[in-house]
Structure formats: structure tokens, C-alpha cells
Design an enzyme around this catalytic site. Structure first.
Site, mmCIF file in Angstrom:
data_model
loop_
_atom_site.group_PDB
_atom_site.id
_atom_site.type_symbol
_atom_site.label_atom_id
_atom_site.label_comp_id
_atom_site.label_asym_id
_atom_site.label_seq_id
_atom_site.Cartn_x
_atom_site.Cartn_y
_atom_site.Cartn_z
ATOM 1 N N ASP A 198 8.710 -42.414 -2.240
ATOM 2 C CA ASP A 198 9.632 -42.870 -3.282
ATOM 3 C C ASP A 198 11.033 -42.342 -3.013
ATOM 4 O O ASP A 198 11.222 -41.340 -2.307
ATOM 5 C CB ASP A 198 9.160 -42.434 -4.669
ATOM 6 N N GLU A 233 7.390 -38.158 -6.135
ATOM 7 C CA GLU A 233 7.894 -36.792 -5.955
ATOM 8 C C GLU A 233 9.190 -36.576 -6.707
ATOM 9 O O GLU A 233 9.420 -35.496 -7.271
ATOM 10 C CB GLU A 233 8.101 -36.507 -4.459
#
EC number: 3.4.17.-
Length: 519
Positions: A153, A218
Site C-alpha cells: 500500500d 501498513e
């Protein structure tokens, strides 16, 4: 004169003389001088003994480094550039995430197409719909596995008009790969998979099993991705791991450290904790034409000012390890200081306090991030709120910081109305383990001119969810950056040089091969 004293003198007892006083004074001077000479000799001896902690390694020749891959530097760069075109943006709200969900699934398909051998020979498990865990089974199941981690991400992009090239365009020029995720963290993920694809092409089979874990959230704390990856390992009784390597600190070009002319490869052996504390003040408001002597805004502003001007005291515990590794490579005056921390530590701490980037290594930082009060110019608000983000250094705890806030503010009008995002400082990994030696040696093979040193990771990574999996957690990424490049992380014009990306691939390739030699 007293007759008794006169009698003593008459019997041969001498009066005190200036000479005896001088003798005592000279004796004291001799003692002090010898003491100072002894201290100086000890300081010099400590400096002489303060020799390098960088291991001697076999430096790889350019021909040897390049021999393992059939792809050119530009071909590798094009594959990373393509990876950045997928808008795998992490969002907290489900309705926002829905529009980006297809991007994660498309990225999964891209990885399958780009790395056919990885997906043929490694077992893939998809965790929480979007996170990826690959298992490369080793020949000797009695050996502890290792885990290389990253995340797919990326953070949102703002101020698009200020970007040199659109953040998801996959632009490449003669020097750089431009785009969101090149530095954080698709560069690492792609480099790891490139290295595995190359090793598989050569028929390489690891002795110990290797796992690769790539989370999908994350940037939001990993509470869905890394958290469930940990549950997957626990449920399947995978682990403990020999070590875990996740994204982390880069290689910074000089000037970085006083007295050091070399780049520093900083390896995070722990990371700071965090806590958000919301402060609230409620006081009768009213019309601005008739203000009271105190206001909610004024009282809260004073409280926040107290916190900013009275930060928690420094804790140099793990930072001493940084000094111990880096100080040995510094020029003589600085080596003299760092080899004698028992004497000079207060001075060094004061110097660190003058630079925010260095001060963050020694103390819990205080950052006012949100301040809310009022919505009209002629109305005095009755309530004011502020949120302060503390990054908690090892040696402090989040409870210590709550106590610190109450003690420093010392005002009953100011209330702690909310405490959130609590993360305790991470456990500290050893620098004398085989795992650290493996990492340090591999870095020096690929980057022979750097100084490898342990330090504190001042941000948080997915490893916050992996503490139970191993005692050896390291946070490092071999990006070579200047200080001015750090603002590109989560900022404008994120980019990575084509040359450096090839070095990332080389690094992970040799790290995997070196596990056979160093562990």
C-alpha cells in the site's frame, strides 16, 4: 600568650610555619595533577582502543554482481515503474477503500505475470483479501526460517500540480524512476521478488525456509494486514524466525554525522512507540466585545506551550550503540569524544538537542498536530481541543508520557479527554547475533564505503505486529539518499534512481545467498 602554650614552645615544640602550609598545598597540587594526568591517559587509551566494528568482507566485483540477472538496469526500472501505476492507496474508511480495492487485485495479477517462477515454485497465501505471504520451502526443516517483509500500500498523493511527473504515471527518465511507492515501499517489494525470480532461474534452493510477507495497510498501522499475517503464522505454527527484515532506514550520504565523511547505513534494532493525547479546555465563552480574563483557547495554548518547552528528558540507551559503531569511524577529535561517553555524554546530548533529526534519537518527541477552537471571529468559544503526538523513545513508556503531560501542565482546567494509537517502544534486537552480522556483512559487500550502525527507527512499521515471532527484528532498506530526499517519503516527487534500484535487487539477492554462509 597562654602560659601552657608558651611552655610547649619552650619544651621544643615548633610553631606552625608558612613552610608547612606550603608543603601541604604542594602535596594537594601534586595529587590533583597526577589525577588529571591519569584521567588524560585513560581518555587517550580509550581513544586508541576505539577501533572499527565494521567486519572485513569480500567485496564483490561489478562483473560478479551483474552476472546473476539477464535483465538490464532499464528493464528492471520499467518493471518497478509499472508497479507504481497501480493506485494501491490505503484508506481507513470502507467507502473510500472500495474505489481502490480493484487496484490491489490488479497489482496481485501484475505480480503473477511479472514473476512467473515465484508463483510457480513458492506457495502463496492471500491474507485478509489483499496481503501476500509467500513460502519458499527450505531443504532443512530443522533450521529456523527467515522473514523478509514489506508492504504494497501507499499513502495518498496531495498537491498534484507540484509533482514533476504524475505520481501514478510510471515515468522514467535517464536517472530516476518517478512515482508514489518507489521509495515506500514497492521498491523493496519488487526488488525482493526480482532477486527470488533470479535465484529460482539459477536453480537455487535455500537451506532454510524463507517467508515473504507484504502487508496491504501498513500506512494505517497494519491492523488488518500484518496483524492477520501474524495470526496466520501462529495458527500454522510457523516460527520462531531466525530474523525478520522489514522496511526501514536508508543509506544517507554525508554530511550526516559530525566528524564522519562516509555514508551511514542505519539499521533499526528497535523502534519508537507512539501515543496521541487529546487535551480539552471548557470555559464560559461569550461575545468578543466583552472578553473574560481567560479563554479556552488561551488556557490550552499555555498548556501546549508548556509541553513544547519542557520535553521529556533524553534517554541515550540505544543511541549509545549508534555512537559506538559510528564514533569509531569519525575523525580524531570526535573519536576522542565518542570513546569517552562516560565523561562527554552530557555535552553530546546537548549538541544533539540542537538538531531535531538527531534529538529524535535520544528523547520522546512532542508534536502538536491538531488544534480546534472557534468558528466565528466575534464569538469566544467555550471549548478548545488539541491533539499532541508523542513518539516514545525506548526507556520511556506511554504511561510515563501521560504522567509527564499531567505534571508539566499542572492545571486542573486542562483535561486529557482522549488517549489513542498507543504503541509501546519495540524490544531491542542484539547487535552481536549472527543475524546482525549477516545483515551488516551483506550491506558492506554491496556498499563497501558505508558505515553500518544500529539505531532507533523513529517511525513505526509492520514489525509492531511481529514482536512475538523472533528476538531479531531489523529495519533497513538499501536506498541511497541525501538528507533532502527524505521529504519525498510521503511527500512530493517520490523517486528512486535507476542505479540504486539495481542495488536493491543485488542486495536482497546476496542477502538470501549469504544466509547459507553466515547463519
Amino acid at each position: 600568650m597562654d602560659k601552657r602554650k608558651q611552655s610547649d614552645y619552650d619544651n621544643g615544640k615548633s610553631k606552625p610555619t608558612n613552610g608547612s602550609k606550603t608543603t601541604k598545598f604542594n602535596l594537594i597540587k601534586i595529587i590533583i595533577r597526577n589525577l588529571l594526568i591519569g584521567i588524560l591517559l585513560m581518555l587517550v587509551l580509550n581513544t586508541i582502543r576505539f577501533t572499527s566494528k565494521q567486519p572485513k568482507v569480500e567485496i564483490l566485483s561489478p562483473d560478479h554482481i551483474d552476472s546473476f540477472t539477464t535483465l538490464s538496469d532499464i528493464e528492471l526500472a520499467q518493471r518497478l515503474a509499472k508497479a507504481t501505476t497501480f493506485k494501491t492507496i490505503s484508506f481507513g474508511e470502507s467507502d473510500e477503500f472500495d474505489q481502490y480495492e480493484p487496484e490491489f487485485l490488479k497489482f496481485h495479477e501484475f505480480l503473477k505475470i511479472t514473476f512467473p517462477k515465484v508463483h510457480k515454485y513458492l506457495k502463496l497465501n492471500i491474507i485478509a483479501n489483499y496481503s501476500l505471504v509467500y513460502n519458499w520451502k527450505g531443504l532443512d526443516e530443522s533450521l529456523k526460517p527467515i522473514l523478509l517483509a514489506g508492504h504494497i500500500d501507499v499513502v495518498p498523493t496531495l498537491f498534484l500540480d507540484k509533482w514533476t511527473h504524475p505520481p501514478f504515471s510510471g515515468h522514467i527518465d535517464d536517472t530516476y524512476i518517478w512515482g508514489r511507492g518507489t521509495m515506500d515501499d514497492k521498491g523493496s517489494v519488487m526488488a525482493i521478488l526480482e532477486s527470488v525470480e533470479d535465484l529460482l532461474s539459477q536453480g537455487f534452493k535455500p537451506q532454510r525456509s524463507i517467508y515473504f510477507a507484504f502487508g496491504h495497510d501498513e500506512e494505517l498501522g497494519g491492523n488488518n494486514g500484518a496483524f492477520n499475517i501474524n495470526k496466520y503464522f501462529d495458527t500454522n505454527e510457523i516460527g520462531p524466525f531466525e530474523f525478520i527484515l522489514d522496511e526501514g532506514l536508508p543509506i544517507l550520504l554525508p554530511p550526516v554525522f559530525p566528524g564522519l565523511s562516509k555514508p551511514i547505513a542505519s539499521v533499526g534494532i528497535t523502534e519508537k512507540g507512539a501515543i496521541d493525547i487529546k487535551l480539552s479546555v471548557t470555559i464560559v465563552g461569550g461575545h468578543s466585545s466583552m472578553p473574560r480574563r481567560e479563554s479556552a483557547i488561551g488556557v490550552l495554548a499555555q498548556a501546549v506551550s508548556k509541553l513544547e518547552n519542557n520535553p521529556p528528558s533524553p534517554k541515550l540507551r540505544e543511541t549509545r550503540l549508534l555512537f559506538d559503531f559510528v564514533g569509531r569511524e569519525c575523525s580524531l577529535p570526535y573519536r576522542f569524544l565518542f570513546s569517552n561517553l562516560w565523561l562527554f555524554e552530557p555535552i553530546i546530548s546537548r549538541v544533539l538537542s540542537t538538531k531535531p533529526t538527531l534529538d529524535a534519537l535520544q528523547r520522546t518527541t512532542t508534536a502538536l498536530t491538531i488544534f480546534n477552537a472557534g468558528n466565528k471571529a466575534n464569538v469566544i468559544p467555550m471549548e478548545a481541543n488539541a491533539t499532541i503526538n508523542f513518539r516514545v523513545v525506548p526507556g520511556d513508556s506511554t504511561n510515563d508520557i501521560i504522567d509527564h503531560v499531567n505534571r508539566v501542565i499542572n492545571d486542573d482546567r486542562v483535561k486529557i479527554s482522549k488517549i489513542s494509537n498507543i504503541i509501546e517502544p519495540a524490544p531491542v534486537s542484539s547487535t552481536t547475533s549472527k543475524s546482525f552480522n549477516l545483515l551488516q556483512s551483506t550491506i558492506l559487500q554491496e556498499f563497501p564505503d558505508v558505515v553500518v550502525a544500529p539505531t532507533i527507527m523513529i517511525a513505526n512499521t509492520d514489525t509492531r505486529h511481529y514482536w512475538n515471532l523472533t528476538e531479531n527484528i531489523f529495519r533497513f532498506c538499501p536506498m541511497v539518499l541525501e538528507n533532502s530526499d527524505l521529504q519525498r517519503l510521503h511527500g512530493i516527487d517520490e523517486r528512486l534512481t535507476i542505479k540504486n534500484y539495481k542495488q536493491l535487487v543485488d542486495f536482497y539477492y546476496h542477502l538470501i545467498k549469504n544466509t547459507e554462509k553466515y547463519l
